[in-house]
Design an enzyme around this catalytic site. Structure first.
Site, PDB file in Angstrom:
ATOM      1  N   GLU A   1       0.802  -1.225   0.000  1.00 64.14           N
ATOM      2  CA  GLU A   1       0.000   0.000   0.000  1.00 64.14           C
ATOM      3  C   GLU A   1       0.837   1.277   0.000  1.00 64.14           C
ATOM      4  O   GLU A   1       0.727   2.118  -0.887  1.00 64.14           O
ATOM      5  CB  GLU A   1      -0.938  -0.007   1.218  1.00 64.14           C
ATOM      6  CG  GLU A   1      -1.670   1.285   1.474  1.00 64.14           C
ATOM      7  CD  GLU A   1      -2.660   1.635   0.373  1.00 64.14           C
ATOM      8  OE1 GLU A   1      -2.707   2.803  -0.042  1.00 64.14           O
ATOM      9  OE2 GLU A   1      -3.396   0.732  -0.069  1.00 64.14           O
TER      10      GLU A   1
ATOM     11  N   ASP B   1      -4.093  -0.186  -2.499  1.00 65.98           N
ATOM     12  CA  ASP B   1      -4.712  -1.506  -2.526  1.00 65.98           C
ATOM     13  C   ASP B   1      -6.172  -1.448  -2.986  1.00 65.98           C
ATOM     14  O   ASP B   1      -6.525  -1.935  -4.048  1.00 65.98           O
ATOM     15  CB  ASP B   1      -4.626  -2.154  -1.140  1.00 65.98           C
ATOM     16  CG  ASP B   1      -3.274  -2.800  -0.887  1.00 65.98           C
ATOM     17  OD1 ASP B   1      -2.698  -3.352  -1.831  1.00 65.98           O
ATOM     18  OD2 ASP B   1      -2.805  -2.760   0.255  1.00 65.98           O
TER      19      ASP B   1
END
Length: 415
Positions: free
Chosen positions: A139, A168
């Protein structure tokens, strides 16, 4: 009326967050999502960040609603045969493994096309083709590589990631759009295709206004940024704190109770056409006749003073009182809502944006429902599956195994 994707079968080879975000949305739309998990352990997030011992974590349950779980080891002979059959019977395969993982299992795109020419093969990748395409991405790395971090943070201080999972979940949502487009095109062509979303690309798409500003910067200072006119600009788009970045000055100001409540703040935008009402509300009607304050151009060099005066007023009221006063005046504003406030907001329950789900092991929990609303087929949010809960059911109804075949697969450790 049935669900929008009823009759579409998804082979879900995803784990953690980006891929499961995608397949969960497809499941909410009515697709039959078969989640493939490692026998004995399953998706790694089942055990990550647990709040209740030996129970599937919220990390897992909130990303895998409405799916069926099949445990499978494709590296065994029986598992390979089962996986081959699933490719033949499914419409879409979604994966977010490290680069080349599916190929190493013996199922490159060319073989998948041979097995099922109508298959849509969708992948989340960290980077597209280029110097970083074989790198693993998480992420915060995606936020850094996609431009979000360099443009986020306090002015003249270090860069910051955002709490929103734009790398994500943002990429997973982009992948949904690609899959739906490929399904629609298949109706015309009869053929499947590859769909790929790189996390860097998706983050950059969400940061497109900053790429806009990078090009504007070549023609002069960015007048809507706090650095103008008293600060300096370098050769790249700077961090701008809480500035709105949309041509209408905005900032976060304190509200009553800020000393003890970390979320007692509100965002206020000093939109030009609503400024007279705002000025009157905060006790500065005098600004409207003063050429030093009456126009946006005059206020621009003194925005810090403008918001300081707004804050003096907002600090005498709680954030909902401020909303109640400014909204009828068409002044754009919004409260800083905590996760606790969002979890307790009845309106979000009514729209299905926040949903309470009952799980056989962990009991009731809250999850985020489908943010995409369809008028004729609203989604039902069902709990996430237990590990391998639907293994025999899927092997019989989709793969076509009988009891003896299932027993042999179990003997081999394939399931």
């Amino acid at each position: 009326m049935g669900k929008a994707l009823e009759g579409v079968r998804i082979l879900d080879m995803t784990h953690v967050q980006s891929g499961p975000t995608c397949t969960q949305i497809l499941a909410w739309f009515g697709a039959d999502v078969i989640k493939i998990e490692r026998p004995g352990s399953g998706d790694i997030t089942r055990g990550q960040l647990r709040d209740i011992p030996d129970v599937d974590s919220l990390y897992f349950t909130m990303l895998n609603a409405n799916k069926r779980s099949l445990t499978l080891n494709p590296k065994t002979e029986a598992g390979n045969e089962i996986f081959t059959r699933l490719i033949e019977e499914c419409d879409v395969m979604v994966e977010n493994f490290a680069p080349g993982a599916i190929d190493r299992m013996g199922f490159p795109w060319e073989k998948i096309q041979e097995l099922n020419p109508r298959m849509i093969y969708a992948s989340v990748k960290g980077f597209g083709p280029g110097p970083y395409e074989d790198c693993k991405v998480y992420e915060n790395i995606a936020q850094c590589a996609g431009g979000a971090v360099s443009t986020t943070g306090e002015i003249d201080r270090f860069p910051m990631v955002t709490g929103a999972q734009i790398g994500d979940s943002g990429t997973g949502i982009h992948l949904v759009a690609g899959i739906l487009a490929a399904l629609l095109q298949r109706e015309k062509s009869g053929k499947g295709q590859r769909v790929t979303c790189a996390m860097q690309d998706s983050v950059l798409n969400l940061c497109r206004v900053k790429l806009r500003d990078q090009q504007r910067l070549a023609h002069g200072p960015l007048t809507e940024y706090p650095q103008y006119p008293n600060g300096e600009f370098g050769d790249a788009v700077p961090r701008a704190g809480n500035a709105s970045g949309g041509g209408q000055p905005g900032w976060i100001v304190k509200c009553k109770g800020w000393e003890t409540d970390p979320d007692a703040y509100i965002y206020v935008i000093t939109q030009a056409r609503a400024f007279p009402g705002l000025a009157k509300a905060i006790g500065h009607e005098d600004w409207l006749e003063d050429p030093e304050w009456s126009t946006p151009e005059a206020r621009l060099p003194k925005l810090d003073q403008v918001f300081a005066e707004i804050e003096k007023w907002t600090m005498t009221k709680d954030k909902m009182e401020v909303m109640g006063i400014l909204n009828p005046l068409n002044v754009p504003c919004g409260p800083i809502l905590s996760m606790k406030e969002l979890a307790e907001e009845d309106a979000l329950r009514q729209t299905g944006t926040v949903v309470e789900v009952d799980h056989p092991e962990r009991g009731k929990y809250l999850t985020v429902g489908n943010p995409i609303k369809l008028s004729d087929s609203p989604p039902d949010v069902a709990r996430s599956p237990l590990l391998g809960e639907h293994t025999e059911e899927i092997l019989k109804s989709v793969v076509g195994l009988d009891d003896a075949g299932i027993a042999e697969a179990r003997r081999q450790g394939a399931i």
